[in-house]
Scaffold this motif. Sequence first.
Motif, PDB file in Angstrom:
ATOM      1  N   LEU A   1      51.924  48.691  36.143  1.00 31.04           N
ATOM      2  CA  LEU A   1      53.316  48.724  37.019  1.00 31.04           C
ATOM      3  C   LEU A   1      54.352  47.732  36.316  1.00 31.04           C
ATOM      4  CD1 LEU A   1      55.227  49.204  39.584  1.00 31.04           C
ATOM      5  CD2 LEU A   1      54.160  47.343  40.874  1.00 31.04           C
ATOM      6  N   THR A   2      55.554  47.958  35.996  1.00 30.62           N
ATOM      7  CA  THR A   2      56.501  47.323  35.487  1.00 30.62           C
ATOM      8  C   THR A   2      57.600  47.028  36.475  1.00 30.62           C
ATOM      9  OG1 THR A   2      56.311  48.495  33.129  1.00 30.62           O
ATOM     10  CG2 THR A   2      58.377  47.064  33.773  1.00 30.62           C
ATOM     11  N   VAL A   3      57.559  45.721  36.998  1.00 26.28           N
ATOM     12  CA  VAL A   3      58.234  45.368  38.261  1.00 26.28           C
ATOM     13  C   VAL A   3      59.778  45.403  37.686  1.00 26.28           C
ATOM     14  CG1 VAL A   3      58.751  43.648  39.851  1.00 26.28           C
ATOM     15  CG2 VAL A   3      56.332  44.229  39.235  1.00 26.28           C
ATOM     16  N   GLU A   4      60.543  45.999  38.775  1.00 27.83           N
ATOM     17  CA  GLU A   4      62.030  45.901  38.418  1.00 27.83           C
ATOM     18  C   GLU A   4      63.056  44.974  39.416  1.00 27.83           C
ATOM     19  OE1 GLU A   4      63.089  50.222  38.570  1.00 27.83           O
ATOM     20  OE2 GLU A   4      61.925  50.495  36.528  1.00 27.83           O
ATOM     21  N   LYS A   5      62.280  45.156  40.795  1.00 29.73           N
ATOM     22  CA  LYS A   5      62.784  44.441  41.847  1.00 29.73           C
ATOM     23  C   LYS A   5      61.780  43.874  42.964  1.00 29.73           C
ATOM     24  CE  LYS A   5      66.770  45.416  45.211  1.00 29.73           C
ATOM     25  NZ  LYS A   5      67.652  46.368  45.599  1.00 29.73           N
ATOM     26  N   VAL A   6      62.084  42.968  43.752  1.00 30.37           N
ATOM     27  CA  VAL A   6      61.363  42.511  44.720  1.00 30.37           C
ATOM     28  C   VAL A   6      62.082  41.946  45.806  1.00 30.37           C
ATOM     29  CG1 VAL A   6      59.427  40.532  44.970  1.00 30.37           C
ATOM     30  CG2 VAL A   6      59.540  41.600  42.825  1.00 30.37           C
ATOM     31  N   GLU A   7      61.566  42.094  47.007  1.00 30.27           N
ATOM     32  CA  GLU A   7      62.353  41.942  48.124  1.00 30.27           C
ATOM     33  C   GLU A   7      61.511  41.302  49.189  1.00 30.27           C
ATOM     34  OE1 GLU A   7      65.567  45.713  48.065  1.00 30.27           O
ATOM     35  OE2 GLU A   7      63.740  45.924  49.234  1.00 30.27           O
ATOM     36  N   SER A   8      61.686  40.593  49.830  1.00 32.02           N
ATOM     37  CA  SER A   8      60.842  39.879  50.783  1.00 32.02           C
ATOM     38  C   SER A   8      61.536  40.109  52.300  1.00 32.02           C
ATOM     39  CB  SER A   8      60.601  38.419  50.555  1.00 32.02           C
ATOM     40  OG  SER A   8      59.653  37.894  51.758  1.00 32.02           O
TER      41      SER A   8
ATOM     42  N   ILE B   1      56.184  41.943  51.407  1.00 29.14           N
ATOM     43  CA  ILE B   1      56.931  41.969  50.064  1.00 29.14           C
ATOM     44  C   ILE B   1      57.235  43.421  49.701  1.00 29.14           C
ATOM     45  CG2 ILE B   1      56.813  41.074  47.943  1.00 29.14           C
ATOM     46  CD1 ILE B   1      55.262  38.650  49.207  1.00 29.14           C
ATOM     47  N   ALA B   2      58.249  43.615  49.188  1.00 28.01           N
ATOM     48  CA  ALA B   2      58.623  45.094  48.559  1.00 28.01           C
ATOM     49  C   ALA B   2      58.678  45.205  47.083  1.00 28.01           C
ATOM     50  CB  ALA B   2      59.815  45.795  49.443  1.00 28.01           C
ATOM     51  N   VAL B   3      58.039  45.633  46.281  1.00 22.10           N
ATOM     52  CA  VAL B   3      58.030  45.721  44.816  1.00 22.10           C
ATOM     53  C   VAL B   3      58.375  47.267  44.355  1.00 22.10           C
ATOM     54  CG1 VAL B   3      56.969  45.160  42.576  1.00 22.10           C
ATOM     55  CG2 VAL B   3      56.434  43.693  44.809  1.00 22.10           C
ATOM     56  N   ILE B   4      59.827  47.116  43.558  1.00 24.52           N
ATOM     57  CA  ILE B   4      59.869  48.545  43.060  1.00 24.52           C
ATOM     58  C   ILE B   4      59.959  48.343  41.508  1.00 24.52           C
ATOM     59  CG2 ILE B   4      61.843  50.112  42.882  1.00 24.52           C
ATOM     60  CD1 ILE B   4      63.016  48.918  45.588  1.00 24.52           C
ATOM     61  N   GLY B   5      59.347  49.495  40.968  1.00 25.18           N
ATOM     62  CA  GLY B   5      58.907  49.523  39.772  1.00 25.18           C
ATOM     63  C   GLY B   5      58.592  50.758  38.912  1.00 25.18           C
ATOM     64  N   ASP B   6      58.491  50.795  37.822  1.00 26.26           N
ATOM     65  CA  ASP B   6      58.076  51.931  37.089  1.00 26.26           C
ATOM     66  C   ASP B   6      56.425  51.941  36.928  1.00 26.26           C
ATOM     67  OD1 ASP B   6      58.580  54.191  35.489  1.00 26.26           O
ATOM     68  OD2 ASP B   6      58.250  53.144  33.569  1.00 26.26           O
ATOM     69  N   TRP B   7      55.935  52.813  37.614  1.00 29.41           N
ATOM     70  CA  TRP B   7      54.437  53.299  37.642  1.00 29.41           C
ATOM     71  C   TRP B   7      53.947  54.233  36.462  1.00 29.41           C
ATOM     72  CZ3 TRP B   7      50.195  51.072  38.880  1.00 29.41           C
ATOM     73  CH2 TRP B   7      48.974  52.097  39.328  1.00 29.41           C
ATOM     74  N   ARG B   8      53.077  53.783  35.709  1.00 25.20           N
ATOM     75  CA  ARG B   8      52.795  54.919  34.503  1.00 25.20           C
ATOM     76  C   ARG B   8      51.043  54.862  34.618  1.00 25.20           C
ATOM     77  NH1 ARG B   8      56.501  58.086  33.105  1.00 25.20           N
ATOM     78  NH2 ARG B   8      58.297  56.856  33.781  1.00 25.20           N
ATOM     79  N   SER B   9      50.626  56.005  34.564  1.00 29.51           N
ATOM     80  CA  SER B   9      49.048  56.090  34.487  1.00 29.51           C
ATOM     81  C   SER B   9      48.933  57.735  34.112  1.00 29.51           C
ATOM     82  CB  SER B   9      48.693  55.943  36.050  1.00 29.51           C
ATOM     83  OG  SER B   9      48.882  57.025  36.851  1.00 29.51           O
TER      84      SER B   9
ATOM     85  N   SER C   1      58.285  53.823  41.871  1.00 27.44           N
ATOM     86  CA  SER C   1      57.819  53.781  43.171  1.00 27.44           C
ATOM     87  C   SER C   1      58.136  52.472  43.759  1.00 27.44           C
ATOM     88  CB  SER C   1      56.172  53.855  42.900  1.00 27.44           C
ATOM     89  OG  SER C   1      55.802  55.304  42.362  1.00 27.44           O
ATOM     90  N   LYS C   2      57.990  52.590  45.005  1.00 30.52           N
ATOM     91  CA  LYS C   2      58.394  51.266  45.965  1.00 30.52           C
ATOM     92  C   LYS C   2      56.672  50.990  46.663  1.00 30.52           C
ATOM     93  CE  LYS C   2      60.851  49.459  49.696  1.00 30.52           C
ATOM     94  NZ  LYS C   2      62.000  49.794  50.505  1.00 30.52           N
ATOM     95  N   PHE C   3      56.407  49.826  46.353  1.00 31.38           N
ATOM     96  CA  PHE C   3      55.068  49.275  46.744  1.00 31.38           C
ATOM     97  C   PHE C   3      55.584  48.511  47.740  1.00 31.38           C
ATOM     98  CE2 PHE C   3      54.301  50.919  42.671  1.00 31.38           C
ATOM     99  CZ  PHE C   3      53.108  51.442  42.721  1.00 31.38           C
ATOM    100  N   VAL C   4      55.159  48.414  49.039  1.00 36.45           N
ATOM    101  CA  VAL C   4      55.384  47.711  50.450  1.00 36.45           C
ATOM    102  C   VAL C   4      54.222  46.875  50.486  1.00 36.45           C
ATOM    103  CG1 VAL C   4      56.268  47.076  52.588  1.00 36.45           C
ATOM    104  CG2 VAL C   4      57.460  48.579  50.994  1.00 36.45           C
ATOM    105  N   PHE C   5      53.908  45.722  50.616  1.00 37.38           N
ATOM    106  CA  PHE C   5      52.515  44.842  50.793  1.00 37.38           C
ATOM    107  C   PHE C   5      52.774  44.118  52.246  1.00 37.38           C
ATOM    108  CE2 PHE C   5      53.010  45.368  46.173  1.00 37.38           C
ATOM    109  CZ  PHE C   5      52.036  45.889  45.937  1.00 37.38           C
ATOM    110  N   ASP C   6      52.001  44.284  53.098  1.00 43.99           N
ATOM    111  CA  ASP C   6      51.699  43.674  54.127  1.00 43.99           C
ATOM    112  C   ASP C   6      50.972  42.319  53.865  1.00 43.99           C
ATOM    113  OD1 ASP C   6      53.394  45.153  55.539  1.00 43.99           O
ATOM    114  OD2 ASP C   6      51.796  46.455  56.559  1.00 43.99           O
ATOM    115  N   ILE C   7      51.028  41.220  54.171  1.00 43.69           N
ATOM    116  CA  ILE C   7      50.304  40.115  53.649  1.00 43.69           C
ATOM    117  C   ILE C   7      49.596  39.540  55.102  1.00 43.69           C
ATOM    118  CG2 ILE C   7      50.434  37.770  52.897  1.00 43.69           C
ATOM    119  CD1 ILE C   7      51.394  40.340  50.983  1.00 43.69           C
TER     120      ILE C   7
END
Length: 109
Positions: free
Chosen positions: A63-70, A75-83, A90-96
């Motif tokens: 995951l290459t992170v492009e943007k982070v929002e709290s 915490i939401a992380v938007i980035g380029d996912w490669r696999s 993709s947008k990854f939202v993390f509940d802590i």
Amino acid sequence: MAAPTIPEPVAAFITAVNNHDEQAFLDAFTPQGAVDDWGRDFTGRDQIKTWSDKEFIGSHGTLTVEKVESVGGSIAVIGDWRSTHANGRSKFVFDIDGDKLAKMTIREG
């Protein structure tokens, strides 16, 4: 342009993912942690591992992170996912929960 600052425990999680460190990836979640991958739910270490073996760590994802929002406790992380399984923004939202991830939700970024 400087990389966005990623708060813990998400920063350590992304490092584990990009290093393909399955143990650190699994240990990042609470015992009842969950993954919601485009509406498919995986709860607990065993289900998360089975999903990840094919679609996340096992597919050599990075995951290459492009943007982070709290937002609130998330915490939401938007980035380029490669696999070898899937690719794209993709947008990854993390509940802590303390120093662990309670849930990771994956959607289109």
